[in-house]
Design an enzyme around this catalytic site. Structure first.
Site, mmCIF file in Angstrom:
data_model
loop_
_atom_site.group_PDB
_atom_site.id
_atom_site.type_symbol
_atom_site.label_atom_id
_atom_site.label_comp_id
_atom_site.label_asym_id
_atom_site.label_seq_id
_atom_site.Cartn_x
_atom_site.Cartn_y
_atom_site.Cartn_z
ATOM 1 N N VAL A 1 0.832 -1.202 0.000
ATOM 2 C CA VAL A 1 0.000 0.000 0.000
ATOM 3 C C VAL A 1 0.873 1.261 0.000
ATOM 4 C CG1 VAL A 1 -1.760 1.302 1.269
ATOM 5 C CG2 VAL A 1 -1.959 -1.181 1.049
ATOM 6 N N ALA B 1 1.957 1.692 -3.548
ATOM 7 C CA ALA B 1 0.830 2.162 -4.365
ATOM 8 C C ALA B 1 0.541 3.639 -4.097
ATOM 9 C CB ALA B 1 -0.416 1.321 -4.088
ATOM 10 N N GLU B 2 0.525 4.036 -2.832
ATOM 11 C CA GLU B 2 0.226 5.433 -2.507
ATOM 12 C C GLU B 2 1.322 6.357 -3.012
ATOM 13 O OE1 GLU B 2 -1.495 8.374 0.902
ATOM 14 O OE2 GLU B 2 -1.320 6.234 1.335
ATOM 15 N N THR B 3 2.553 5.916 -2.929
ATOM 16 C CA THR B 3 3.665 6.718 -3.448
ATOM 17 C C THR B 3 3.494 6.965 -4.936
ATOM 18 O OG1 THR B 3 5.194 5.934 -1.758
ATOM 19 C CG2 THR B 3 6.165 6.765 -3.805
#
Length: 130
Positions: free
Chosen positions: A50, A53-55
């Site tokens: 996660v 993914a957020e990065t």
């Protein structure tokens, strides 16, 4: 732009070993080692996926909004399909929506054999910088 973003990687991304390898508003690609990002059973930690993914989604949103808007995450979800014990994982964030006030990305994380480990979606609001 890629070099600028690499220099602003941030403490968490540095600790996780995240490397950006491709960067446009439409597509962001990054890698992360499994080693150092595992849970107690030796598997890639779902939270690490996660973070990757957020990065990637946030960086893509930042490129899209630049220079008048900055991204703030408002929603992220992830489905973990399988895990990895070693090697490097690759995340590919593909723009789903690039608007004036929001950006949304689908992020697919795969292992070195190309097997899908995680599918994530991130939405960022694009706000005026303070």
């Amino acid at each position: 732009m890629l070099q600028q973003m690499k220099s602003m990687n941030g403490a968490l991304n540095d600790k996780m070993g995240i490397e950006l390898v491709e960067l446009t508003a439409q597509r962001v690609v990054g890698t992360m080692p499994v080693a150092g990002n595992t849970q107690p059973y030796g598997l890639l930690h779902g939270g690490a996926s996660v973070v990757l993914a957020e990065t990637l989604g946030s960086v893509g949103s930042a490129v899209h909004g630049f220079p008048h808007r900055v991204p703030v995450g408002v929603d992220i979800n992830a489905t973990h399909h399988r895990s990895a014990r070693e090697g490097v994982v690759t995340g590919v964030a593909t723009a789903v929506h690039l608007g004036r006030t929001s950006a949304c990305y689908e992020v697919v994380i795969t292992d070195e054999a190309g097997r899908r480990l995680c599918t994530s979606r991130i939405t960022c609001a694009l706000i005026e910088p303070r």
